[in-house]
Write an enzyme that holds these catalytic residues in place. Structure first.
Site, PDB file in Angstrom:
ATOM      1  CB  ILE A  19      -1.041  -0.146   1.178  1.00 44.35           C
ATOM      2  CG1 ILE A  19      -2.288   0.767   0.924  1.00 44.35           C
ATOM      3  CG2 ILE A  19      -0.299   0.454   2.521  1.00 44.35           C
ATOM      4  CD1 ILE A  19      -3.272   0.758   1.771  1.00 44.35           C
ATOM      5  CG  ASN A  72      -0.645   1.526  17.967  1.00 49.88           C
ATOM      6  OD1 ASN A  72      -0.600   2.655  18.358  1.00 49.88           O
ATOM      7  ND2 ASN A  72       0.444   0.916  17.362  1.00 49.88           N
ATOM      8  N   GLY A 100       4.032  -4.267  11.048  1.00 51.18           N
ATOM      9  CA  GLY A 100       3.036  -4.571   9.928  1.00 51.18           C
ATOM     10  C   GLY A 100       2.861  -3.318   9.074  1.00 51.18           C
ATOM     11  CB  VAL A 101       0.048  -2.043   6.985  1.00 48.79           C
ATOM     12  CG1 VAL A 101      -1.136  -1.752   7.913  1.00 48.79           C
ATOM     13  CG2 VAL A 101      -0.218  -1.283   5.827  1.00 48.79           C
ATOM     14  CG  ASP A 102       1.235   2.052  12.211  1.00 48.03           C
ATOM     15  OD1 ASP A 102       1.550   2.963  11.759  1.00 48.03           O
ATOM     16  OD2 ASP A 102       0.973   1.944  13.404  1.00 48.03           O
ATOM     17  CB  SER A 144      -8.570  -5.666  12.754  1.00 45.36           C
ATOM     18  OG  SER A 144      -8.921  -4.428  13.574  1.00 45.36           O
ATOM     19  CB  THR A 145      -6.767  -9.331   8.681  1.00 42.60           C
ATOM     20  OG1 THR A 145      -5.890  -8.570   7.768  1.00 42.60           O
ATOM     21  CG2 THR A 145      -8.136  -8.788   8.395  1.00 42.60           C
ATOM     22  N   GLY A 146      -3.957  -8.533  10.721  1.00 43.43           N
ATOM     23  CA  GLY A 146      -2.746  -8.993  11.049  1.00 43.43           C
ATOM     24  C   GLY A 146      -2.688  -9.326  12.347  1.00 43.43           C
ATOM     25  CB  VAL A 147      -0.351  -8.056  15.176  1.00 42.77           C
ATOM     26  CG1 VAL A 147       1.123  -8.605  14.552  1.00 42.77           C
ATOM     27  CG2 VAL A 147      -0.519  -6.668  15.268  1.00 42.77           C
TER      28      VAL A 147
HETATM   29  P1  ADP Z   1      -3.315  -4.755  12.444  1.00 43.51           P
HETATM   30  O1  ADP Z   1      -2.797  -4.552  13.821  1.00 43.51           O
HETATM   31  O2  ADP Z   1      -4.543  -3.733  12.105  1.00 43.51           O
HETATM   32  O3  ADP Z   1      -3.980  -6.260  12.334  1.00 43.51           O
HETATM   33  P2  ADP Z   1      -1.207  -5.102  10.582  1.00 43.51           P
HETATM   34  O4  ADP Z   1      -0.451  -4.196  10.153  1.00 43.51           O
HETATM   35  O5  ADP Z   1      -0.544  -6.290  11.583  1.00 43.51           O
HETATM   36  O6  ADP Z   1      -2.511  -4.580  11.620  1.00 43.51           O
HETATM   37  O7  ADP Z   1      -2.167  -6.073   9.524  1.00 43.51           O
HETATM   38  C1  ADP Z   1      -3.065  -5.313   8.766  1.00 43.51           C
HETATM   39  C2  ADP Z   1      -2.947  -5.960   7.453  1.00 43.51           C
HETATM   40  O8  ADP Z   1      -2.119  -5.030   6.593  1.00 43.51           O
HETATM   41  C3  ADP Z   1      -2.643  -7.379   7.364  1.00 43.51           C
HETATM   42  O9  ADP Z   1      -3.608  -8.118   6.478  1.00 43.51           O
HETATM   43  C4  ADP Z   1      -1.154  -7.262   6.670  1.00 43.51           C
HETATM   44  O10 ADP Z   1      -0.896  -8.459   5.858  1.00 43.51           O
HETATM   45  C5  ADP Z   1      -1.293  -6.210   5.841  1.00 43.51           C
HETATM   46  N1  ADP Z   1      -0.003  -5.569   5.637  1.00 43.51           N
HETATM   47  C6  ADP Z   1       1.121  -5.543   6.163  1.00 43.51           C
HETATM   48  N2  ADP Z   1       2.071  -4.838   5.646  1.00 43.51           N
HETATM   49  C7  ADP Z   1       1.540  -4.053   4.284  1.00 43.51           C
HETATM   50  C8  ADP Z   1       1.578  -3.316   3.355  1.00 43.51           C
HETATM   51  N3  ADP Z   1       3.087  -2.765   3.059  1.00 43.51           N
HETATM   52  N4  ADP Z   1       0.599  -3.066   2.469  1.00 43.51           N
HETATM   53  C9  ADP Z   1      -0.309  -3.340   2.549  1.00 43.51           C
HETATM   54  N5  ADP Z   1      -0.939  -4.262   3.359  1.00 43.51           N
HETATM   55  C10 ADP Z   1      -0.021  -4.585   4.377  1.00 43.51           C
END
Ligand code: ADP
Length: 170
Positions: free
Chosen positions: A11, A24, A32-34, A117-120
């Site tokens: 993304i 968060n 993760g994405v953050d 929310s679908t990651g950690v």
């Molecule tokens: P949360 O804490 O909301 O679960 P995460 O970052 O752990 O957040 O995961 C949310 C989603 O983002 C997951 O499906 C993960 O695979 C996805 N994700 C991680 N990195 C990226 C990225 N660079 N671009 C898009 N999606 C990502």
């Protein structure tokens, strides 16, 4: 071309008006994405987030995108999954709704969402996709492009199945 599209992509590299971050409650970055969004946007993003003073679960806040191609980042705080009895579906829905409200105020025409929310946070992927798409459909007249930006193949497969093949861009 349908307004709601699914892609499997990073993304942080998308050329859209707004990307949404799965943040968060501290808004001070994480994994993760953050983490990926903060790395790509540069340290100015953390400075901007610091000034916001956090964000409750189910809400969202907006900052500039700094070094990203996207002009804005909306930091949306999804719920941690703890079985579904703690209002998780309502909180996830309100998190997407809050993001759309801010995007409309910013007059954005294109927006991309990760699978919040679908990651950690371990929200069941299929249920999260249903909620995300339900909210996306209620806004599909207001945007030129709404992108479900999946990172993992499982989420991409779920969104493709729910949206149908015409919504796939890659
Ligand atoms: P949360 O804490 O909301 O679960 P995460 O970052 O752990 O957040 O995961 C949310 C989603 O983002 C997951 O499906 C993960 O695979 C996805 N994700 C991680 N990195 C990226 C990225 N660079 N671009 C898009 N999606 C990502």
């Amino acid at each position: 071309m349908p307004v709601i599209k699914v892609i499997q992509y990073d993304i942080t590299d998308l050329d859209v008006d707004i990307i949404v971050n799965a943040a968060n409650t501290t808004l001070l970055g994480g994994g993760g994405v953050d983490g990926a969004i903060h790395r790509a946007a540069g340290p100015e993003l953390l400075e901007a987030c610091r000034k916001l003073g956090g964000c409750p679960t189910g809400e969202a806040r907006i900052t500039p995108g700094f070094r990203l191609k996207a002009k804005w980042v909306i930091h949306a705080v999804g719920p941690v999954w703890s079985g579904g009895g703690r209002g998780e579906p309502q909180l996830l829905e309100s998190c997407y709704q809050s993001a759309f409200r801010l995007a409309k105020d910013a007059k954005a025409r294109s927006i991309a969402f990760p699978c919040i929310s679908t990651g950690v946070y371990h929200y069941p992927k299929e249920d999260a996709a249903h909620t995300a798409l339900k909210v996306m459909y209620t806004h599909d007249k207001e945007f030129r492009s709404i992108v479900a930006c999946c990172f993992d193949a499982e989420n991409a497969g779920i969104y493709r199945r729910l949206l149908g093949p015409a919504a796939s861009q890659d």
